[in-house]
Structures are given as structure tokens and as C-alpha cells.
Design a protein around this motif. Structure first.
Motif, PDB file in Angstrom:
ATOM      1  N   LEU A 216      -4.920   5.036   2.652  1.00 24.58           N
ATOM      2  CA  LEU A 216      -5.983   4.360   3.395  1.00 24.58           C
ATOM      3  C   LEU A 216      -6.833   3.482   2.481  1.00 24.58           C
ATOM      4  N   THR A 217      -7.192   4.002   1.302  1.00 27.76           N
ATOM      5  CA  THR A 217      -8.000   3.203   0.375  1.00 27.76           C
ATOM      6  C   THR A 217      -7.248   1.962  -0.079  1.00 27.76           C
ATOM      7  N   ARG A 218      -5.935   2.096  -0.269  1.00 33.85           N
ATOM      8  CA  ARG A 218      -5.146   0.940  -0.698  1.00 33.85           C
ATOM      9  C   ARG A 218      -5.030  -0.091   0.430  1.00 33.85           C
TER      10      ARG A 218
ATOM     11  N   ALA B  54       0.820  -1.208   0.000  1.00 29.30           N
ATOM     12  CA  ALA B  54       0.000   0.000   0.000  1.00 29.30           C
ATOM     13  C   ALA B  54       0.857   1.262   0.000  1.00 29.30           C
TER      14      ALA B  54
ATOM     15  N   ALA C 204      -5.156   9.835   2.331  1.00 32.46           N
ATOM     16  CA  ALA C 204      -6.448   9.296   1.910  1.00 32.46           C
ATOM     17  C   ALA C 204      -6.273   8.151   0.914  1.00 32.46           C
ATOM     18  N   TYR C 205      -5.364   8.326  -0.033  1.00 31.92           N
ATOM     19  CA  TYR C 205      -5.124   7.269  -1.025  1.00 31.92           C
ATOM     20  C   TYR C 205      -4.506   6.037  -0.370  1.00 31.92           C
TER      21      TYR C 205
ATOM     22  N   ASN D 140      -9.451  -6.289   2.255  1.00 31.56           N
ATOM     23  CA  ASN D 140     -10.641  -6.929   1.705  1.00 31.56           C
ATOM     24  C   ASN D 140     -10.307  -7.994   0.663  1.00 31.56           C
TER      25      ASN D 140
ATOM     26  N   PRO E  74     -12.005   3.491   8.997  1.00 31.64           N
ATOM     27  CA  PRO E  74     -12.275   2.549   7.894  1.00 31.64           C
ATOM     28  C   PRO E  74     -11.292   1.374   7.853  1.00 31.64           C
ATOM     29  N   TYR E  75     -10.048   1.657   8.172  1.00 26.70           N
ATOM     30  CA  TYR E  75      -9.014   0.622   8.215  1.00 26.70           C
ATOM     31  C   TYR E  75      -9.320  -0.403   9.301  1.00 26.70           C
TER      32      TYR E  75
ATOM     33  N   ALA F 136     -12.319  -2.523   8.475  1.00 22.70           N
ATOM     34  CA  ALA F 136     -12.016  -3.539   7.458  1.00 22.70           C
ATOM     35  C   ALA F 136     -11.396  -4.774   8.099  1.00 22.70           C
TER      36      ALA F 136
ATOM     37  N   VAL G 295      -7.249  -0.637   2.861  1.00 25.01           N
ATOM     38  CA  VAL G 295      -8.555  -1.290   2.997  1.00 25.01           C
ATOM     39  C   VAL G 295      -8.784  -2.286   1.871  1.00 25.01           C
ATOM     40  N   GLU G 296      -8.444  -1.897   0.649  1.00 32.56           N
ATOM     41  CA  GLU G 296      -8.646  -2.809  -0.478  1.00 32.56           C
ATOM     42  C   GLU G 296      -7.780  -4.056  -0.336  1.00 32.56           C
TER      43      GLU G 296
END
Length: 221
Positions: A78-80, A23, A75-76, A86, A119-120, A123, A82-83
């Protein structure tokens, strides 16, 4: 009286290194594409500051960048993270599920207090079904001071915890325990540092050692 154990997440329950480098490299590749970064991803620097609140992390990794760039990268990133969680790229430390089941049978109420963002943490808890045993998960986002001692204090106040344990791998966990009159169990895991761990009441090399510590410490009922 409530018998409580408050766990850190990164480097204590969750093997952050299983998704961290991927990430982080994705986040810095984005910066490279935008002309905001040259050279390798500073993974070693990040390993040294693991467990710090993310605003501090980005101030350290991007000391010469504007706040807007740091926030966008955060922010980016964090999205990586979480993905990747998942998608099953992460992992818990060995024995987490067995330990939680045992602690539950022993009558302990479990919490998570982490410097990770909501969010992390959601997840991880969702992907591994940790809410079967964890009563509530707390993020440093919930505390204006970004002080883990204050975060643990919020749990202590809400649940009237008078005796208990904080389990974590970094100094912030140990200090949070001591600030709230709790027993600090330091984890000698991937991101821990010996000079920090020596301030803990107990040091473990694996989560399976925790029940033995509990057996020697009488938590008031």
C-alpha cells in the motif's frame, strides 16, 4: 430524484497497471530480502484476481505464509502504491476528466465504490482532483462483509438512490449493481473477463460511450 452513477476505481477510472507491477515487485523484493519468497513476482496471478479485496489477494498470492507476513506485505504494498501515485507514475483512463465534466453538466451525481483501501483511493482522488466531481468515495474497508454489493447498498441508502448505474470492469461491480436494483455497465478494459462482462446490462470499450447509454436509458427524476 437523484441521478447517480457509481464508478469502480481500479481498471475502470484508474489504469492500475501503470503502478501495479512496480509496487508489487517492490513488495516481493522485500519478501525476497527477508527470505520469505523465492522466484519471480507473481504478477500474472495478481492480474487474474484484480478487483478482489486485498485480504483475498494476499491469501492467493501467499497461500503458505502466516497471516502476519501477509498483513506486513499488504501494508508495504500500500505504501508503495501511494508513493508511486504521488510521484506521478500512475494514469487515469483516457477521457475520465472530460466524462466527469459532461456527466456533471447532465445533472448526474457521481460516486466511487472500490475494493481499494482508503489511503490508496485518497491518493488517486487527491492527485487527479477527482473530488471536483465525485461526491463521495467509498472503500471496501468501510464494510465488514467485504462485499461490494453491501458497499454500494450503503451509498444507495445514504443518498436515497432509486435509479442509477454502476460502472466497473469486474463481476463484483456487476453483481453489486444488480443486488441494488441499478443498471450495470461493464468495462471491457485491461483486467476485465468476457465471461463476467456478459452479465452486465451494457458493455463498453471506452468511457466516452457512457453518455450514449444514458441517453437510451431513462433514469427517473
Amino acid at each position: 430524484m437523484l441521478k447517480a452513477i457509481i464508478f469502480d476505481m481500479d481498471g475502470t477510472l484508474f489504469r492500475t497497471e501503470t503502478i501495479l507491477e512496480r509496487a508489487l515487485d517492490e513488495a516481493f523484493e522485500r519478501l525476497r530480502r527477508e527470505g520469505q519468497w523465492q522466484g519471480a513476482t507473481p504478477i500474472d496471478t495478481y492480474r487474474n484476481i484484480m478487483g478482489m479485496p486485498l485480504p483475498v489477494v494476499w491469501e492467493t498470492l501467499l497461500p503458505h505464509h502466516e497471516t502476519a507476513v501477509r498483513e506486513a506485505t499488504d501494508a508495504y504494498f500500500l505504501t508503495r502504491l501511494v508513493e508511486n501515485i504521488n510521484n506521478g507514475n500512475g494514469a487515469l483512463y483516457s477521457g475520465v476528466i472530460a466524462l466527469f465534466e459532461r456527466l456533471n453538466n447532465m445533472g448526474y451525481t457521481l460516486f466511487v465504490a472500490s475494493n481499494g483501501l482508503i489511503p490508496y483511493l485518497e491518493a488517486i482522488v487527491s492527485h487527479y482532483g477527482l473530488n471536483r466531481w465525485v461526491t463521495e468515495t467509498y472503500s471496501i474497508e468501510q464494510i465488514d462483509t467485504l462485499d461490494k454489493g453491501d458497499l454500494v447498498a450503503q451509498i444507495v441508502a445514504k443518498y436515497d438512490i432509486q435509479d442509477g448505474f454502476v460502472v466497473g470492469d469486474r463481476l463484483s461491480d456487476i453483481l453489486a449493481a444488480k443486488a441494488n436494483g441499478l443498471i450495470a455497465i461493464g468495462c471491457r478494459f485491461d483486467f476485465s473477463q468476457d465471461d463476467e462482462l456478459k452479465q452486465a446490462d451494457h458493455i463498453i470499450d471506452g468511457l466516452a460511450e457512457i453518455p450514449d447509454i444514458l441517453a437510451t436509458r431513462h433514469v427517473s427524476r
